[in-house]
Write a protein that holds these residues in place. Structure first.
Motif, PDB file in Angstrom:
ATOM      1  N   SER A 116      -0.926   4.632   2.271  1.00 26.11           N
ATOM      2  CA  SER A 116       1.178   4.260   2.855  1.00 26.11           C
ATOM      3  C   SER A 116       1.409   5.463   3.329  1.00 26.11           C
ATOM      4  N   ASN A 118       4.379   6.102   2.108  1.00 28.73           N
ATOM      5  CA  ASN A 118       5.068   6.807   1.244  1.00 28.73           C
ATOM      6  C   ASN A 118       3.986   7.594   0.485  1.00 28.73           C
ATOM      7  N   ASP A 182       8.080   1.158   0.785  1.00 28.73           N
ATOM      8  CA  ASP A 182       7.279   1.056   2.684  1.00 28.73           C
ATOM      9  C   ASP A 182       8.167  -0.190   2.906  1.00 28.73           C
TER      10      ASP A 182
END
Length: 238
Positions: A116, A118, A182
């Motif tokens: 992701s 993040n 996210d």
């Protein structure tokens, strides 16, 4: 009218708590930038970071305790805080959160090269943050995030205890937690959402933030614990 003002005050508290947490992250994630910005040495930065940590944690936990004093229909944070039943819930949650995380990663095709945004950002930050990165990720972040996304969230939006509010709260708390990790709403939000739901379930089942905090700390610390375990095994067989 009084309830409306209390509710608005709770929302303001969530915003202030999250803003404080974001500021505190800067101390841990960008220490060298702060050194240059404030024209201080590393020792002084550590002292300022420690002071900032104490102030922010005290502020966030104060907001949580204050909300509970105003209304606590759930009976959150009641003494005694530790008992065998809730420890078993936490133990089950530790297993569940690991199994759920790795199962979803396999199903979604998540690899070290496909993570992701993040996680990619955290990986980059870890390279420049130095020794302050792990304490933030493994200890400070779980305390702040559980207080905000579980404690303050339920005190604000799901104040009345019932089966419906419990499960709606778990779902929405999990989604908010997932979205904050996210915001682009990619496939990775499913993983964060599931993890947030498990942590919310731990909180509402034990009615004590300590258990969801410890579960969160364990999950965030797991990669580092596995690295330590791997080194211990390698040293044993040399």
């Amino acid at each position: 009218m009084k309830k409306l003002f209390n509710w608005l005050g709770n929302i303001a508290g969530i915003i202030l708590a999250f803003a404080s947490y974001q500021i505190l992250e800067y101390f841990y994630f960008f220490p060298h930038q702060l050194e240059k910005l404030l024209h201080i040495n590393y020792v002084m930065l550590i002292i300022l970071t420690a002071i900032a940590t104490i102030l922010v944690l005290a502020f966030i936990l104060y907001l949580y305790q204050r909300q509970l004093k105003i209304e606590n229909n759930w009976g959150f944070n009641q003494s005694p805080h530790w008992d065998g039943h809730r420890l078993l819930i936490m133990l089950f949650s530790l297993i569940l959160i690991v199994v759920c995380s790795y199962t979803l990663q396999i199903l979604l095709g998540v690899t070290s090269q496909n993570t992701s945004a993040n996680q990619a950002t955290l990986d980059k930050i870890s390279l420049q943050a130095g020794g302050l990165f792990i304490p933030m990720v493994c200890i400070i972040a779980p305390i702040c995030e559980e207080t905000i996304f579980r404690g303050l969230f339920f005190n604000t939006f799901f104040m009345k205890e019932s089966k419906i509010s419990k499960w709606l709260g778990i779902i929405f708390s999990g989604f908010v937690f997932g979205y904050m990790h996210d915001p682009s709403i990619t496939k990775f939000i499913i993983i964060y959402w599931a993890l947030g739901c498990i942590l919310a379930w731990v909180y509402t089942s034990t009615k004590d933030l300590r258990y969801s905090m410890l579960t969160h700390m364990f999950y965030n610390s797991l990669p580092y614990l596995l690295i330590i375990l791997d080194k211990m095994i390698q040293n044993k067989w040399r």
